[in-house]
Design a protein around this motif. Sequence first.
Motif, PDB file in Angstrom:
ATOM      1  N   GLN A 211     -18.856  -8.356   1.137  1.00 41.37           N
ATOM      2  CA  GLN A 211     -17.552  -8.820   0.664  1.00 41.37           C
ATOM      3  C   GLN A 211     -17.227  -8.212  -0.701  1.00 41.37           C
ATOM      4  OE1 GLN A 211     -15.803 -13.037   0.910  1.00 41.37           O
ATOM      5  NE2 GLN A 211     -16.825 -13.069  -1.071  1.00 41.37           N
ATOM      6  N   SER A 212     -18.192  -8.187  -1.604  1.00 36.23           N
ATOM      7  CA  SER A 212     -17.931  -7.632  -2.930  1.00 36.23           C
ATOM      8  C   SER A 212     -17.596  -6.144  -2.853  1.00 36.23           C
ATOM      9  CB  SER A 212     -19.130  -7.863  -3.852  1.00 36.23           C
ATOM     10  OG  SER A 212     -20.289  -7.226  -3.362  1.00 36.23           O
ATOM     11  N   GLU A 213     -18.245  -5.413  -1.969  1.00 27.03           N
ATOM     12  CA  GLU A 213     -17.930  -3.993  -1.798  1.00 27.03           C
ATOM     13  C   GLU A 213     -16.530  -3.806  -1.220  1.00 27.03           C
ATOM     14  OE1 GLU A 213     -21.904  -1.562  -0.822  1.00 27.03           O
ATOM     15  OE2 GLU A 213     -21.647  -3.329   0.451  1.00 27.03           O
ATOM     16  N   MET A 214     -16.155  -4.665  -0.277  1.00 27.94           N
ATOM     17  CA  MET A 214     -14.801  -4.589   0.282  1.00 27.94           C
ATOM     18  C   MET A 214     -13.753  -4.866  -0.790  1.00 27.94           C
ATOM     19  SD  MET A 214     -15.230  -6.502   3.961  1.00 27.94           S
ATOM     20  CE  MET A 214     -16.762  -6.404   4.869  1.00 27.94           C
ATOM     21  N   LEU A 215     -13.986  -5.912  -1.579  1.00 29.50           N
ATOM     22  CA  LEU A 215     -13.023  -6.260  -2.623  1.00 29.50           C
ATOM     23  C   LEU A 215     -12.910  -5.149  -3.660  1.00 29.50           C
ATOM     24  CD1 LEU A 215     -13.850 -10.035  -3.171  1.00 29.50           C
ATOM     25  CD2 LEU A 215     -11.840  -9.067  -2.020  1.00 29.50           C
ATOM     26  N   GLN A 216     -14.045  -4.542  -4.004  1.00 37.12           N
ATOM     27  CA  GLN A 216     -14.016  -3.437  -4.955  1.00 37.12           C
ATOM     28  C   GLN A 216     -13.198  -2.274  -4.402  1.00 37.12           C
ATOM     29  OE1 GLN A 216     -14.974  -3.032  -8.061  1.00 37.12           O
ATOM     30  NE2 GLN A 216     -14.285  -0.892  -8.034  1.00 37.12           N
ATOM     31  N   LEU A 217     -13.383  -1.979  -3.129  1.00 37.11           N
ATOM     32  CA  LEU A 217     -12.639  -0.894  -2.496  1.00 37.11           C
ATOM     33  C   LEU A 217     -11.142  -1.209  -2.456  1.00 37.11           C
ATOM     34  CD1 LEU A 217     -12.704   1.799  -1.005  1.00 37.11           C
ATOM     35  CD2 LEU A 217     -13.270   0.573   1.085  1.00 37.11           C
ATOM     36  N   ILE A 218     -10.799  -2.429  -2.070  1.00 33.85           N
ATOM     37  CA  ILE A 218      -9.397  -2.827  -1.994  1.00 33.85           C
ATOM     38  C   ILE A 218      -8.737  -2.804  -3.373  1.00 33.85           C
ATOM     39  CG2 ILE A 218      -7.844  -4.755  -1.420  1.00 33.85           C
ATOM     40  CD1 ILE A 218      -9.878  -5.506   0.789  1.00 33.85           C
ATOM     41  N   SER A 219      -9.508  -3.154  -4.411  1.00 33.18           N
ATOM     42  CA  SER A 219      -8.959  -3.206  -5.769  1.00 33.18           C
ATOM     43  C   SER A 219      -8.547  -1.840  -6.298  1.00 33.18           C
ATOM     44  CB  SER A 219      -9.976  -3.842  -6.725  1.00 33.18           C
ATOM     45  OG  SER A 219     -11.084  -2.983  -6.952  1.00 33.18           O
ATOM     46  N   THR A 220      -9.013  -0.766  -5.662  1.00 31.13           N
ATOM     47  CA  THR A 220      -8.598   0.571  -6.094  1.00 31.13           C
ATOM     48  C   THR A 220      -7.153   0.868  -5.698  1.00 31.13           C
ATOM     49  OG1 THR A 220      -9.378   1.659  -4.058  1.00 31.13           O
ATOM     50  CG2 THR A 220     -10.970   1.410  -5.861  1.00 31.13           C
ATOM     51  N   GLN A 221      -6.610   0.071  -4.761  1.00 29.30           N
ATOM     52  CA  GLN A 221      -5.250   0.324  -4.283  1.00 29.30           C
ATOM     53  C   GLN A 221      -4.325  -0.883  -4.449  1.00 29.30           C
ATOM     54  OE1 GLN A 221      -4.246   3.338  -3.014  1.00 29.30           O
ATOM     55  NE2 GLN A 221      -6.306   4.141  -3.434  1.00 29.30           N
ATOM     56  N   TYR A 222      -4.901  -2.085  -4.570  1.00 28.63           N
ATOM     57  CA  TYR A 222      -4.085  -3.302  -4.596  1.00 28.63           C
ATOM     58  C   TYR A 222      -4.563  -4.251  -5.695  1.00 28.63           C
ATOM     59  CZ  TYR A 222      -2.658  -1.919   0.153  1.00 28.63           C
ATOM     60  OH  TYR A 222      -2.166  -1.241   1.245  1.00 28.63           O
ATOM     61  N   ARG A 223      -3.631  -5.048  -6.197  1.00 30.98           N
ATOM     62  CA  ARG A 223      -3.972  -6.177  -7.051  1.00 30.98           C
ATOM     63  C   ARG A 223      -3.793  -7.440  -6.220  1.00 30.98           C
ATOM     64  NH1 ARG A 223      -1.186  -5.735 -12.888  1.00 30.98           N
ATOM     65  NH2 ARG A 223      -2.664  -7.466 -13.213  1.00 30.98           N
ATOM     66  N   PHE A 224      -4.713  -8.391  -6.349  1.00 30.47           N
ATOM     67  CA  PHE A 224      -4.681  -9.565  -5.479  1.00 30.47           C
ATOM     68  C   PHE A 224      -5.291 -10.767  -6.194  1.00 30.47           C
ATOM     69  CE2 PHE A 224      -8.221  -6.709  -4.537  1.00 30.47           C
ATOM     70  CZ  PHE A 224      -9.319  -7.521  -4.758  1.00 30.47           C
ATOM     71  N   SER A 225      -5.023 -11.937  -5.660  1.00 34.03           N
ATOM     72  CA  SER A 225      -5.563 -13.182  -6.217  1.00 34.03           C
ATOM     73  C   SER A 225      -6.086 -14.049  -5.079  1.00 34.03           C
ATOM     74  CB  SER A 225      -4.498 -13.934  -7.016  1.00 34.03           C
ATOM     75  OG  SER A 225      -3.350 -14.169  -6.210  1.00 34.03           O
ATOM     76  N   GLN A 239      -4.295 -12.911  -1.633  1.00 34.98           N
ATOM     77  CA  GLN A 239      -2.917 -12.483  -1.460  1.00 34.98           C
ATOM     78  C   GLN A 239      -2.624 -11.354  -2.442  1.00 34.98           C
ATOM     79  OE1 GLN A 239       0.176 -15.444  -2.149  1.00 34.98           O
ATOM     80  NE2 GLN A 239       1.402 -14.537  -0.519  1.00 34.98           N
ATOM     81  N   THR A 240      -2.036 -10.286  -1.939  1.00 38.85           N
ATOM     82  CA  THR A 240      -1.696  -9.166  -2.797  1.00 38.85           C
ATOM     83  C   THR A 240      -0.420  -9.473  -3.573  1.00 38.85           C
ATOM     84  OG1 THR A 240      -0.288  -8.028  -1.181  1.00 38.85           O
ATOM     85  CG2 THR A 240      -2.673  -7.606  -1.055  1.00 38.85           C
ATOM     86  N   GLU A 241      -0.147  -8.648  -4.580  1.00 39.77           N
ATOM     87  CA  GLU A 241       1.066  -8.840  -5.370  1.00 39.77           C
ATOM     88  C   GLU A 241       2.319  -8.744  -4.513  1.00 39.77           C
ATOM     89  OE1 GLU A 241       0.801  -6.044  -8.631  1.00 39.77           O
ATOM     90  OE2 GLU A 241       0.265  -7.692  -9.990  1.00 39.77           O
ATOM     91  N   ALA A 242       2.236  -7.977  -3.425  1.00 42.72           N
ATOM     92  CA  ALA A 242       3.383  -7.824  -2.524  1.00 42.72           C
ATOM     93  C   ALA A 242       3.532  -9.009  -1.573  1.00 42.72           C
ATOM     94  CB  ALA A 242       3.255  -6.529  -1.727  1.00 42.72           C
ATOM     95  N   GLY A 243       2.565  -9.940  -1.608  1.00 42.37           N
ATOM     96  CA  GLY A 243       2.653 -11.134  -0.770  1.00 42.37           C
ATOM     97  C   GLY A 243       1.882 -11.067   0.526  1.00 42.37           C
ATOM     98  N   ASN A 244       1.191  -9.963   0.769  1.00 46.55           N
ATOM     99  CA  ASN A 244       0.413  -9.832   2.008  1.00 46.55           C
ATOM    100  C   ASN A 244      -0.939 -10.512   1.850  1.00 46.55           C
ATOM    101  OD1 ASN A 244       1.845  -6.712   1.731  1.00 46.55           O
ATOM    102  ND2 ASN A 244       2.347  -8.026   3.462  1.00 46.55           N
ATOM    103  N   ILE A 245      -1.392 -11.133   2.943  1.00 42.96           N
ATOM    104  CA  ILE A 245      -2.640 -11.891   2.914  1.00 42.96           C
ATOM    105  C   ILE A 245      -3.719 -11.161   3.705  1.00 42.96           C
ATOM    106  CG2 ILE A 245      -3.748 -14.054   3.622  1.00 42.96           C
ATOM    107  CD1 ILE A 245      -1.065 -15.437   3.163  1.00 42.96           C
TER     108      ILE A 245
END
Length: 320
Positions: A211-225, A239-245
């Motif tokens: 999970q941490s590796e996935m989140l790190q990879l996703i963080s290179t393209q998206y900001r999320f909370s 949820q990304t800044e654009a509202g996608n979950i």
Amino acid sequence: MEQLKDHLGRTFKTLRISLINNCNMACTYCSYSNEENQKNHAESKGNGLTAKELMNLITQLHERLNFSTIRFTGGEPLLYKELPYLIKGARKLGITDLNLTSNGILLQKQVPALKAAGLTAINVSLDATDPHTFFMMGRRHGLDQTLRGIDAALNAGIAVKINSVIMKGLNHNQVIPLLKYAADQQIIIRFLEIMAMGHLHGKAEEYFFSQSEMLQLISTQYRFSPIPRKQAATANYWQTEAGNIFGIIANESQPFCTDCDRLRLDVYGNIYGCLSNDQPIAIKGVSAPAELDLRLREALAQKQSIKFTGSKLSMLHIGG
């Protein structure tokens, strides 16, 4: 009647039914080889429950447990010809949350019948948007069919989620393309850590992408909370800044065993309280309420207290 509960307060509210232990794909994390599907089909043919017998068991279990959700799985459940009959039967029991997990290859043609029967949601297994990687993961072609099946379900008003098993060195480079596809379709995607099931039991580490590796990879393209986890949920969500979950089913790095509410029923009439236990508990032919309770308590005792440990049982037999 007293609710069945274990020492952690867990009970069974979700029934997952493996309708068939055959599949039209041979995914690397599920099947050892292409031949395994043929062997499973030969072994189960003529030995599994009839649709009527299965419906009787579903009714019997629901009357005792009052399920909130039923999920039909496999193998590939769209190969099970009586699927609409079972969906209709479950709906008549008053269960309105009726879900399906499928690879989607046969979905497009079956959407009208599934919708008419009362299916409410589908989880489609999609491990790549790239045709080459799709074939490498599933040992079958069919990406276009799967994507058309997703479109058909969405157009029919059936809720769709995508499940993507991520394996290091095989398809971890598909995380961002899959996330973008789901965002474009305005649907939720869940990434799954590899599970130590079947032929991968004891050797899943080679392909483990956390999970941490996935989140790190996703963080290179998206900001999320993060989104707060719901009771008995299998996934953590963001949820990304654009509202996608998007979600991650982190069965290894962040297990969800402590409030699991799932019971599994296989094609032979056996129940399992946990994916980590490969010991079937037969309920076919059990009619006395006291005997059924005894076997349900046995299944409840199979649940892991802390984390998923895996099993030599293939996902083809017990369902996803």
